[in-house]
Design a protein around this motif. Structure first.
Motif, mmCIF file in Angstrom:
data_model
loop_
_atom_site.group_PDB
_atom_site.id
_atom_site.type_symbol
_atom_site.label_atom_id
_atom_site.label_comp_id
_atom_site.label_asym_id
_atom_site.label_seq_id
_atom_site.Cartn_x
_atom_site.Cartn_y
_atom_site.Cartn_z
ATOM 1 N N PHE A 15 -28.181 -45.019 -63.097
ATOM 2 C CA PHE A 15 -27.785 -46.670 -62.727
ATOM 3 C C PHE A 15 -26.657 -46.848 -62.682
ATOM 4 O O PHE A 15 -26.949 -48.326 -61.455
ATOM 5 C CB PHE A 15 -27.901 -46.447 -64.636
ATOM 6 C CG PHE A 15 -29.132 -46.643 -65.629
ATOM 7 C CD1 PHE A 15 -30.346 -46.949 -65.032
ATOM 8 C CD2 PHE A 15 -28.942 -45.544 -66.264
ATOM 9 C CE1 PHE A 15 -31.447 -47.266 -65.786
ATOM 10 C CE2 PHE A 15 -30.892 -44.892 -66.631
ATOM 11 C CZ PHE A 15 -31.466 -46.077 -66.195
ATOM 12 N N ARG A 16 -25.381 -46.448 -62.419
ATOM 13 C CA ARG A 16 -24.543 -47.216 -61.914
ATOM 14 C C ARG A 16 -24.156 -46.922 -60.773
ATOM 15 O O ARG A 16 -24.375 -47.798 -59.875
ATOM 16 C CB ARG A 16 -23.313 -46.570 -62.623
ATOM 17 C CG ARG A 16 -21.945 -47.096 -62.359
ATOM 18 C CD ARG A 16 -20.943 -46.569 -62.706
ATOM 19 N NE ARG A 16 -20.841 -45.146 -61.296
ATOM 20 C CZ ARG A 16 -19.473 -44.073 -62.249
ATOM 21 N NH1 ARG A 16 -18.747 -45.067 -63.784
ATOM 22 N NH2 ARG A 16 -19.680 -43.409 -61.404
ATOM 23 N N ASP A 17 -24.136 -45.724 -59.779
ATOM 24 C CA ASP A 17 -24.921 -45.623 -58.942
ATOM 25 C C ASP A 17 -25.727 -46.025 -57.849
ATOM 26 O O ASP A 17 -25.996 -46.361 -56.182
ATOM 27 C CB ASP A 17 -24.301 -44.405 -58.817
ATOM 28 C CG ASP A 17 -23.001 -43.657 -58.562
ATOM 29 O OD1 ASP A 17 -22.197 -44.877 -59.682
ATOM 30 O OD2 ASP A 17 -22.673 -42.572 -58.850
ATOM 31 N N LYS A 18 -26.675 -45.924 -58.233
ATOM 32 C CA LYS A 18 -28.396 -46.706 -57.455
ATOM 33 C C LYS A 18 -28.804 -45.441 -56.503
ATOM 34 O O LYS A 18 -29.226 -45.940 -55.434
ATOM 35 C CB LYS A 18 -28.372 -48.057 -56.620
ATOM 36 C CG LYS A 18 -26.893 -49.428 -58.019
ATOM 37 C CD LYS A 18 -28.847 -49.654 -58.973
ATOM 38 C CE LYS A 18 -28.406 -50.704 -59.768
ATOM 39 N NZ LYS A 18 -28.666 -51.204 -61.195
ATOM 40 N N LEU A 19 -27.718 -44.424 -56.958
ATOM 41 C CA LEU A 19 -29.115 -43.375 -56.230
ATOM 42 C C LEU A 19 -30.598 -42.723 -56.427
ATOM 43 O O LEU A 19 -30.569 -43.016 -57.761
ATOM 44 C CB LEU A 19 -28.187 -41.733 -55.780
ATOM 45 C CG LEU A 19 -26.728 -42.350 -55.917
ATOM 46 C CD1 LEU A 19 -26.162 -41.016 -56.087
ATOM 47 C CD2 LEU A 19 -26.739 -42.337 -54.315
ATOM 48 N N SER A 20 -30.750 -42.952 -55.159
ATOM 49 C CA SER A 20 -32.279 -42.628 -55.499
ATOM 50 C C SER A 20 -32.531 -41.254 -56.325
ATOM 51 O O SER A 20 -31.462 -39.987 -55.924
ATOM 52 C CB SER A 20 -33.362 -42.233 -54.407
ATOM 53 O OG SER A 20 -32.397 -41.060 -53.360
ATOM 54 N N LEU A 21 -34.134 -40.900 -56.910
ATOM 55 C CA LEU A 21 -34.160 -39.676 -57.594
ATOM 56 C C LEU A 21 -34.260 -38.075 -56.094
ATOM 57 O O LEU A 21 -32.961 -37.118 -56.522
ATOM 58 C CB LEU A 21 -35.472 -39.137 -58.189
ATOM 59 C CG LEU A 21 -35.756 -40.502 -59.089
ATOM 60 C CD1 LEU A 21 -36.744 -39.919 -59.999
ATOM 61 C CD2 LEU A 21 -34.305 -39.937 -60.512
ATOM 62 N N HIS A 22 -34.063 -38.660 -54.886
ATOM 63 C CA HIS A 22 -34.057 -37.515 -54.130
ATOM 64 C C HIS A 22 -33.086 -37.001 -54.225
ATOM 65 O O HIS A 22 -31.711 -36.003 -53.675
ATOM 66 C CB HIS A 22 -34.608 -37.260 -52.955
ATOM 67 C CG HIS A 22 -34.631 -37.159 -51.415
ATOM 68 N ND1 HIS A 22 -34.904 -35.841 -51.614
ATOM 69 C CD2 HIS A 22 -34.204 -37.371 -50.845
ATOM 70 C CE1 HIS A 22 -34.307 -35.261 -50.459
ATOM 71 N NE2 HIS A 22 -34.129 -36.224 -50.046
ATOM 72 N N GLN A 23 -31.651 -38.393 -53.995
ATOM 73 C CA GLN A 23 -29.939 -37.525 -53.818
ATOM 74 C C GLN A 23 -29.333 -37.873 -55.252
ATOM 75 O O GLN A 23 -28.979 -36.466 -54.312
ATOM 76 C CB GLN A 23 -29.551 -39.854 -53.754
ATOM 77 C CG GLN A 23 -29.428 -40.358 -52.147
ATOM 78 C CD GLN A 23 -29.748 -39.273 -50.930
ATOM 79 O OE1 GLN A 23 -28.664 -38.145 -51.070
ATOM 80 N NE2 GLN A 23 -30.078 -39.291 -49.637
ATOM 81 N N ILE A 24 -30.078 -37.816 -56.133
ATOM 82 C CA ILE A 24 -29.684 -36.940 -57.204
ATOM 83 C C ILE A 24 -29.762 -35.563 -57.039
ATOM 84 O O ILE A 24 -29.252 -34.645 -57.668
ATOM 85 C CB ILE A 24 -29.638 -37.613 -58.503
ATOM 86 C CG1 ILE A 24 -29.496 -39.027 -58.628
ATOM 87 C CG2 ILE A 24 -29.432 -36.556 -60.390
ATOM 88 C CD1 ILE A 24 -29.692 -39.779 -59.761
ATOM 89 N N ALA A 25 -30.958 -35.178 -57.318
ATOM 90 C CA ALA A 25 -31.697 -33.632 -57.035
ATOM 91 C C ALA A 25 -30.884 -33.034 -56.172
ATOM 92 O O ALA A 25 -29.904 -31.766 -55.783
ATOM 93 C CB ALA A 25 -32.934 -33.947 -56.756
ATOM 94 N N LYS A 26 -30.198 -33.473 -54.723
ATOM 95 C CA LYS A 26 -29.245 -32.951 -53.222
ATOM 96 C C LYS A 26 -28.063 -32.835 -54.173
ATOM 97 O O LYS A 26 -27.625 -32.086 -53.569
ATOM 98 C CB LYS A 26 -29.674 -33.920 -52.223
ATOM 99 C CG LYS A 26 -30.940 -33.582 -51.408
ATOM 100 C CD LYS A 26 -31.003 -34.644 -50.403
ATOM 101 C CE LYS A 26 -29.951 -34.824 -49.318
ATOM 102 N NZ LYS A 26 -29.846 -35.743 -48.125
ATOM 103 N N ARG A 27 -27.159 -33.335 -54.783
ATOM 104 C CA ARG A 27 -26.278 -33.426 -55.379
ATOM 105 C C ARG A 27 -26.386 -32.768 -56.637
ATOM 106 O O ARG A 27 -24.963 -32.116 -57.041
ATOM 107 C CB ARG A 27 -25.527 -34.864 -55.561
ATOM 108 C CG ARG A 27 -25.470 -35.632 -54.376
ATOM 109 C CD ARG A 27 -24.934 -37.620 -54.708
ATOM 110 N NE ARG A 27 -24.624 -37.795 -53.554
ATOM 111 C CZ ARG A 27 -23.541 -38.683 -53.759
ATOM 112 N NH1 ARG A 27 -23.174 -39.539 -54.589
ATOM 113 N NH2 ARG A 27 -24.115 -39.696 -52.570
ATOM 114 N N THR A 28 -26.724 -32.398 -57.402
ATOM 115 C CA THR A 28 -26.834 -31.803 -58.819
ATOM 116 C C THR A 28 -27.334 -30.429 -58.138
ATOM 117 O O THR A 28 -27.353 -29.143 -59.565
ATOM 118 C CB THR A 28 -27.437 -32.268 -59.981
ATOM 119 O OG1 THR A 28 -28.628 -32.819 -59.415
ATOM 120 C CG2 THR A 28 -26.296 -33.832 -60.123
ATOM 121 N N GLY A 29 -28.796 -30.175 -57.716
ATOM 122 C CA GLY A 29 -29.150 -28.884 -57.741
ATOM 123 C C GLY A 29 -28.128 -27.942 -57.240
ATOM 124 O O GLY A 29 -27.021 -28.264 -56.625
#
Length: 52
Positions: A15-29
């Motif tokens: 919501f705040r950083d407007k990252l795609s789910l793909h980017q979130i998965a790459k950063r948190t995986g």
């Protein structure tokens, strides 16, 4: 299991950083496995004489 801390991190990234789910998965995986030191030379591991 996802803990509440991770849920907050994912929600903030989305919501705040407007990252795609793909980017979130790459950063948190999980981190990718490190290469095996034996395999970095480019040579095959087995040197059997099966064809000889």
């Amino acid at each position: 299991m996802i803990i509440m801390e991770m849920m907050g991190k994912i929600r903030r990234m989305y919501f705040r950083d407007k990252l795609s789910l793909h980017q979130i998965a790459k950063r948190t995986g999980p981190e990718p496995p490190k290469p095996n030191s034996r395999c970095t030379s480019g040579k095959p591991l087995s040197t059997s004489n099966a064809n000889a």
